[in-house]
Scaffold this motif. Structure first.
Motif, short mmCIF file in Angstrom:
data_model
loop_
_atom_site.label_atom_id
_atom_site.label_comp_id
_atom_site.label_asym_id
_atom_site.label_seq_id
_atom_site.Cartn_x
_atom_site.Cartn_y
_atom_site.Cartn_z
N LEU A 41 46.24 84.88 -8.34
CA LEU A 41 45.73 84.38 -9.62
C LEU A 41 46.35 85.15 -10.78
O LEU A 41 46.83 84.55 -11.75
CB LEU A 41 44.20 84.49 -9.65
CG LEU A 41 43.52 84.11 -10.97
CD1 LEU A 41 43.82 82.67 -11.35
CD2 LEU A 41 42.02 84.36 -10.86
N VAL A 42 46.39 86.45 -10.67
CA VAL A 42 46.99 87.28 -11.72
C VAL A 42 48.47 86.92 -11.91
O VAL A 42 48.96 86.86 -13.04
CB VAL A 42 46.84 88.78 -11.38
CG1 VAL A 42 47.68 89.66 -12.29
CG2 VAL A 42 45.37 89.20 -11.45
N ALA A 43 49.16 86.65 -10.82
CA ALA A 43 50.59 86.32 -10.90
C ALA A 43 50.84 85.07 -11.74
O ALA A 43 51.89 84.95 -12.38
CB ALA A 43 51.17 86.14 -9.50
N GLU A 44 49.87 84.15 -11.76
CA GLU A 44 50.03 82.94 -12.57
C GLU A 44 50.09 83.27 -14.07
O GLU A 44 50.63 82.50 -14.86
CB GLU A 44 48.89 81.95 -12.30
CG GLU A 44 48.97 81.30 -10.95
CD GLU A 44 50.19 80.40 -10.79
OE1 GLU A 44 50.66 79.81 -11.79
OE2 GLU A 44 50.67 80.28 -9.65
N PHE A 45 49.52 84.41 -14.46
CA PHE A 45 49.48 84.78 -15.87
C PHE A 45 50.51 85.85 -16.23
O PHE A 45 50.72 86.14 -17.42
CB PHE A 45 48.08 85.28 -16.25
CG PHE A 45 47.05 84.19 -16.20
CD1 PHE A 45 46.89 83.31 -17.27
CD2 PHE A 45 46.25 84.01 -15.08
CE1 PHE A 45 45.96 82.29 -17.22
CE2 PHE A 45 45.31 82.99 -15.03
CZ PHE A 45 45.17 82.13 -16.11
N GLN A 46 51.15 86.40 -15.22
CA GLN A 46 52.13 87.46 -15.47
C GLN A 46 53.23 86.95 -16.40
O GLN A 46 53.74 85.86 -16.23
CB GLN A 46 52.73 87.92 -14.14
CG GLN A 46 53.61 89.14 -14.27
CD GLN A 46 54.05 89.65 -12.91
OE1 GLN A 46 53.90 88.96 -11.89
NE2 GLN A 46 54.57 90.85 -12.87
N TRP A 47 53.53 87.74 -17.39
CA TRP A 47 54.58 87.50 -18.37
C TRP A 47 54.23 86.44 -19.41
O TRP A 47 55.06 86.15 -20.27
CB TRP A 47 55.92 87.17 -17.70
CG TRP A 47 56.26 88.11 -16.59
CD1 TRP A 47 56.48 87.77 -15.29
CD2 TRP A 47 56.39 89.53 -16.67
NE1 TRP A 47 56.73 88.89 -14.55
CE2 TRP A 47 56.69 89.99 -15.37
CE3 TRP A 47 56.28 90.47 -17.69
CZ2 TRP A 47 56.88 91.34 -15.07
CZ3 TRP A 47 56.46 91.81 -17.38
CH2 TRP A 47 56.76 92.23 -16.10
#
Length: 119
Positions: A41-47
């Motif tokens: 889930l966090v990876a979807e918001f990374q960057w």
């Protein structure tokens, strides 16, 4: 739990039972799977900028919804295995945080309490 969470918990329990997965659904494995899904889930918001994160494309929104469903499913399954009422636990945590972060000192302030209260 409330009936929606009870229904979800039962559906997840039945899903695991039908596949003989209870043997794998111990607290350690479920907590690790939960952490992994939270990472996805966090990876979807990374960057993304905060503005981009608040205005997801339909495709990104669907991916985020799917990852949130995974996180919720593992959390509900873990609570079921440990016999924890999530709604009650969350209500207790809100009450504890209300004491730990009184409005008069916490309003508009993101500082974390530095005392020894239970996290």
């Amino acid at each position: 739990m409330n009936s929606d969470l009870d229904d979800l918990s039962k559906a997840l329990r039945d899903f695991a039972t039908e596949r003989d997965w209870e043997q794998f659904h111990n607290p350690k494995n479920l907590a690790m799977a939960l952490a992994g899904e939270a990472g996805e889930l966090v990876a979807e918001f990374q960057w993304l900028t905060p503005a981009e994160a608040a205005d997801l494309s339909p495709e990104a929104h669907a991916r985020v919804a799917a990852e949130m469903a995974d996180v919720l499913s593992y959390l509900v399954r873990l609570a079921d295995v440990l016999d924890i009422d999530l709604v009650s636990a969350a209500s207790d945590k809100i009450a504890a945080n209300a004491t730990r972060y009184p409005v008069a000192t916490a309003r508009g302030n993101a500082d974390k309490a530095r005392d020894t209260d239970t996290q």
